[in-house]
Design a protein around this motif. Structure first.
Motif, short mmCIF file in Angstrom:
data_model
loop_
_atom_site.label_atom_id
_atom_site.label_comp_id
_atom_site.label_asym_id
_atom_site.label_seq_id
_atom_site.Cartn_x
_atom_site.Cartn_y
_atom_site.Cartn_z
N GLU A 40 6.26 2.84 1.16
CA GLU A 40 5.36 1.81 0.70
C GLU A 40 4.94 1.16 -0.60
O GLU A 40 4.05 0.52 -1.01
CB GLU A 40 4.18 2.29 1.36
N GLY A 41 5.79 1.90 -1.69
CA GLY A 41 5.52 1.51 -3.08
C GLY A 41 6.05 0.27 -3.51
O GLY A 41 7.13 -0.13 -4.15
N VAL A 42 5.20 -0.91 -3.03
CA VAL A 42 5.53 -2.43 -3.43
C VAL A 42 6.16 -2.65 -4.62
O VAL A 42 7.04 -3.40 -5.12
CB VAL A 42 4.66 -3.11 -2.75
N ILE A 114 -1.19 2.39 9.32
CA ILE A 114 -1.48 1.75 10.70
C ILE A 114 -0.55 0.61 11.00
O ILE A 114 -0.54 0.24 12.34
CB ILE A 114 -2.83 1.45 10.74
N HIS A 115 0.10 -0.05 10.16
CA HIS A 115 0.81 -1.17 10.57
C HIS A 115 2.50 -0.89 10.66
O HIS A 115 3.02 -1.53 11.17
CB HIS A 115 1.00 -2.05 8.98
N GLN A 223 -1.16 -0.71 3.43
CA GLN A 223 -0.26 0.03 2.56
C GLN A 223 -0.84 1.19 1.63
O GLN A 223 -0.33 1.96 1.39
CB GLN A 223 0.94 -0.79 1.71
N ASN A 224 -2.29 0.91 1.48
CA ASN A 224 -2.91 1.72 0.72
C ASN A 224 -3.73 2.78 1.22
O ASN A 224 -4.73 3.24 0.60
CB ASN A 224 -3.70 0.68 -0.30
N LEU A 239 -6.84 7.58 0.72
CA LEU A 239 -7.28 6.11 0.14
C LEU A 239 -6.56 6.22 -1.18
O LEU A 239 -6.70 7.20 -2.00
CB LEU A 239 -8.49 5.78 0.31
N PHE A 240 -5.65 5.14 -1.51
CA PHE A 240 -5.18 5.18 -2.95
C PHE A 240 -4.75 3.95 -3.35
O PHE A 240 -5.09 2.69 -2.85
CB PHE A 240 -3.80 6.30 -2.87
#
Length: 288
Positions: A40-42, A114-115, A223-224, A239-240
């Motif tokens: 998930e590291g966009v 969650i997505h 994503q976060n 949470l980040f």
């Protein structure tokens, strides 16, 4: 620096086993077992690192000078002010002798986004309602952090640097910027633009009368954060990414003397939150 808009990032590039081990040695974090890019590291700044001392996330090649100082400050403040799980300790190496850029390393937090299709396929209607209430509670907790003036963090003084204009002017400019950008990907009509301006004009007085600014996590998205289902139901397990955080808005209002959100308040706010997207024709579109 917080509120600058970035469309690309300084990606990590090739990272070697020797470099990652040297990073671990610097913080006495054990012997390297494995490492891989995060799914998930966009912005391409993160790696998962596994060692004999635990599981970590390496975040490197900053977008701007002071990015790690800013994130470390936000993480430590949120840990102190709220019960929300955040990645601490947030360790920073300001030198560039290992990778050619400075970096931060932090514990890896566990849970699910969650997505993801895997989780979405399992969720019941009750699960989804619990998640809405859970996320509402997280936002309430974040918004309790208040400062006198709207603005962003000065990474040199660790004070809040006020926006050069009023918060309303700054925010409306940001909304119009993203609306214009959306034209590249969607059909944004003249009527759509007029509708947005009507909403902004109708909110003018409320924004001009704000008496305090609250913490705003500018990139609060699936994503976060991570979630887990425990004995008390669904909860946020991490949470980040506070790079785009600032102070402004107005938070969800609650009693200054009430340091805990009641179950009824969570349900009431959560119900409204789940229907909060209002379309131009006046109807409401449900988020969940």
């Amino acid at each position: 620096m917080t509120t600058t808009i970035y469309f690309s990032s300084n990606r990590l590039g090739e990272v070697t086993i020797d470099q990652v081990q040297r990073m671990l040695n610097r913080f006495d974090l054990g012997r390297l077992l494995s490492y891989e890019k995060t799914a998930e590291g966009v912005l391409g700044q993160t790696l998962y690192v596994s060692s004999t001392a635990g599981q970590f996330v390496l975040k490197g090649n900053p977008l701007f000078p002071g990015q790690w100082v800013e994130e470390k400050f936000m993480v430590e403040q949120i840990q102190t002010r709220t019960p929300i799980p955040v990645p601490t300790p947030y360790l920073v190496d300001h030198t560039e002798d290992i990778f050619g850029w400075n970096y931060a390393v932090m514990p890896r937090l566990y849970g699910q986004h969650i997505h993801t299709p895997e989780l979405q396929a399992k969720l019941t209607s009750l699960d989804k309602q619990q998640m809405v209430e859970m996320l509402t509670t997280v936002l309430l907790e974040l918004h309790r952090w208040k400062v006198k003036n709207s603005g962003e963090l000065d990474t040199t003084t660790l004070g809040i640097r006020p926006f050069e204009v009023s918060y309303r002017v700054w925010l409306y400019g940001r909304i119009r910027y993203w609306l214009e950008d959306a034209k590249k990907y969607s059909n944004i009509s003249v009527q759509d633009m007029e509708w947005v301006e009507e909403i902004l004009e109708g909110s003018r007085q409320a924004f001009d009368q704000l008496e305090a600014a609250t913490f705003v996590m500018g990139d609060f998205k699936p994503q976060n954060f991570l979630v887990q289902n425990g004995n008390k139901g669904w909860g946020v397990s991490g949470l980040f990414d506070f790079t785009t955080a600032y102070f402004g808005g107005w938070g969800c209002r609650s009693s200054e003397n009430n340091h805990h959100v009641s179950g009824e308040q969570r349900r009431r706010v959560g119900k409204g939150f789940s229907y909060c997207l209002r379309t131009r024709d006046g109807s409401q579109r449900r988020i969940y």
